[in-house]
Design a protein around this motif. Structure first.
Motif, PDB file in Angstrom:
ATOM      1  N   LEU A  68      52.335   5.091  81.951  1.00 10.01           N
ATOM      2  CA  LEU A  68      53.205   6.264  81.799  1.00 10.01           C
ATOM      3  C   LEU A  68      52.959   7.275  82.924  1.00 10.01           C
ATOM      4  CD1 LEU A  68      55.295   7.529  79.846  1.00 10.01           C
ATOM      5  CD2 LEU A  68      53.387   8.709  78.750  1.00 10.01           C
ATOM      6  N   HIS A  71      54.139   5.751  86.330  1.00 15.70           N
ATOM      7  CA  HIS A  71      55.580   5.499  86.408  1.00 15.70           C
ATOM      8  C   HIS A  71      56.389   6.793  86.293  1.00 15.70           C
ATOM      9  CE1 HIS A  71      59.348   3.432  86.139  1.00 15.70           C
ATOM     10  NE2 HIS A  71      59.579   3.858  84.897  1.00 15.70           N
ATOM     11  N   ARG A  72      56.099   7.580  85.263  1.00 10.88           N
ATOM     12  CA  ARG A  72      56.909   8.773  84.992  1.00 10.88           C
ATOM     13  C   ARG A  72      56.494   9.968  85.837  1.00 10.88           C
ATOM     14  NH1 ARG A  72      59.567   8.471  80.002  1.00 10.88           N
ATOM     15  NH2 ARG A  72      60.359   6.331  79.804  1.00 10.88           N
TER      16      ARG A  72
END
Length: 413
Positions: A68, A71-72
């Motif tokens: 997370l 990626h984010r």
């Protein structure tokens, strides 16, 4: 006809006078043993699952969070290495995770450096891959890197060489992913999901202490019955204790790490200190009990006298181990464990006064030594433990000043 040919294999064997089934009791005993082994195997498997459950939760949470974040938050479209690094950090030996994270990052940096430089000059291909991996390994070994750094550097070099043709700018995301994965793993273990260090130690101590108690019980039974085979089985099983002791040592190291980096567990430091100090005397008790059982086998083989209090001494020693585990797990002061340890010494003193041979004197010395080890494991100072052992042994102060692992000659008497 086929059915008739099968009958001899199905027919019960009976006695000549037409009595009952002779094979039935043996078959029933064999089936009972198989069922007992199945239950033991299932119990062992469930114990391993319970022991690893916390680690599995930590690894799952760390992998998800690492993905997370990479990626984010950082915009990496394929953050494969971040969750791999997180799981790799948690999969390291418990108690070495912080060091593992540092090694992971160093290994990645070396792999990226070697791979990038050689690819720039030589291009990519099979022989270039072989050269890059060899160079990465030799460079990390020359620099004094650990096995973990060597493996990580080699693995990173492989990824750089094989993926560079199809993936642009792989090097920097790979390094950042390793940093993110290792950091997230440490945050999970320290803040988000820190394991209870004392519970981890209790679970790890149980197999080691249960093994010791069971084999001492078997030895006591063998001495009562002069059963050499039972004593030999106990000796063989106790010699296979490396796995249990390694698990206990690893659990203690992991607990130390957790208490060091996890603010939520700082208040358990004093309790952990006690457990950590118990590990070494427990290990000594294991080794000294091994000598005790080995000399018991010899004593039975040589048909030496076995005074009645001697098996009782070994049985009290087993009960002391069992109570030590129970009282540790309950967070109680191990008073009953200490009492049985001293009772074991007292019974050994009675056996000594009734007369023993050479191997019997070694068994008595080992009872004293193991009892002293258990007293120290329970939190008693070594000097005080020795004094209490001498006092409990009695025998008009004829015993050695401190318990000895194996006398070179029978004690006077």
């Amino acid at each position: 006809m086929a059915r008739d040919r099968r009958l001899p294999f199905l027919r019960r064997v009976t006695s000549r006078d037409g009595g009952g089934d002779l094979d039935g009791p043996r078959i029933a005993a064999a089936m009972d043993e198989l069922r007992s082994r199945s239950r033991a195997t299932l119990h062992d498997r469930m114990h391993r699952v319970r022991t690893a459950f916390g680690l599995a939760l930590q690894a799952g949470l760390a992998a998800g969070l690492a993905y997370l974040v990479a990626h984010r938050l950082l915009g990496n479209p394929q953050p494969v290495f971040a969750p791999i690094s997180a799981v790799g950090t948690l999969a390291a030996s418990v108690g070495q995770r912080f060091r593992r994270t540092v090694e992971l990052i160093i290994g990645v940096a070396v792999g990226v450096l070697v791979g990038d430089v050689l690819i720039y000059f030589l291009g990519t291909g099979a022989w270039q891959l072989a050269l890059v991996v060899t160079s990465a390994i030799l460079l990390t070994i020359f620099a004094g890197g650990s096995v973990a750094i060597v493996i990580q550097a080699a693995a990173t070099a492989v990824l750089i060489v094989t993926l560079t043709p199809s993936t642009d700018n792989l090097e920097f995301p790979r390094f950042i992913d390793a940093l993110i994965g290792g950091t997230v793993a440490l945050v999970v273990t320290a803040v988000l999901l820190p394991l209870n260090p004392l519970r981890v130690i209790n679970r790890a101590a149980r197999p080691a202490l249960d093994l010791l108690a069971e084999q001492l019980d078997m030895c006591a039974q063998a001495l009562r019955n002069r059963d050499r085979d039972t004593a030999q089985r106990a000796l063989f099983r106790l010699r296979e204790n490396k796995e249990e002791l390694a698990a206990l040592s690893e659990a203690i190291e992991g607990a130390k790490e957790t208490i060091t980096i996890s603010p939520a567990r700082w208040h358990r430091r004093s309790e952990l200190t006690h457990y950590a100090e118990a590990a070494e005397p427990i290990d000594r008790a294991m080794r000294n009990s091994g000598t005790l059982i080995r000399r018991s086998v010899t004593m039975i083989e040589d048909e030496e006298p076995i005074p009645e209090p001697m098996p009782d001494a070994v049985a009290h020693l087993a009960e002391s181990v069992r109570l030590l585990r129970h009282e540790f797990a309950m967070g109680e002061e191990p008073q009953r464990a200490r009492e049985h340890a001293l009772r074991a010494v007292s019974e050994a003193g009675r056996a000594y006064t009734q007369g023993v041979g050479f191997s019997g004197s070694v068994v008595i010395a080992q009872v004293r030594t193991a009892a002293s080890d258990l007293m120290v494991a329970s939190g008693v100072d070594q000097e005080e433990a020795n004094r209490l052992v001498r006092q409990s042994f009695g025998v008009n102060n004829q015993s050695p000043a401190t318990p000895t692992p194996a006398p070179t000659a029978p004690p006077p008497g």
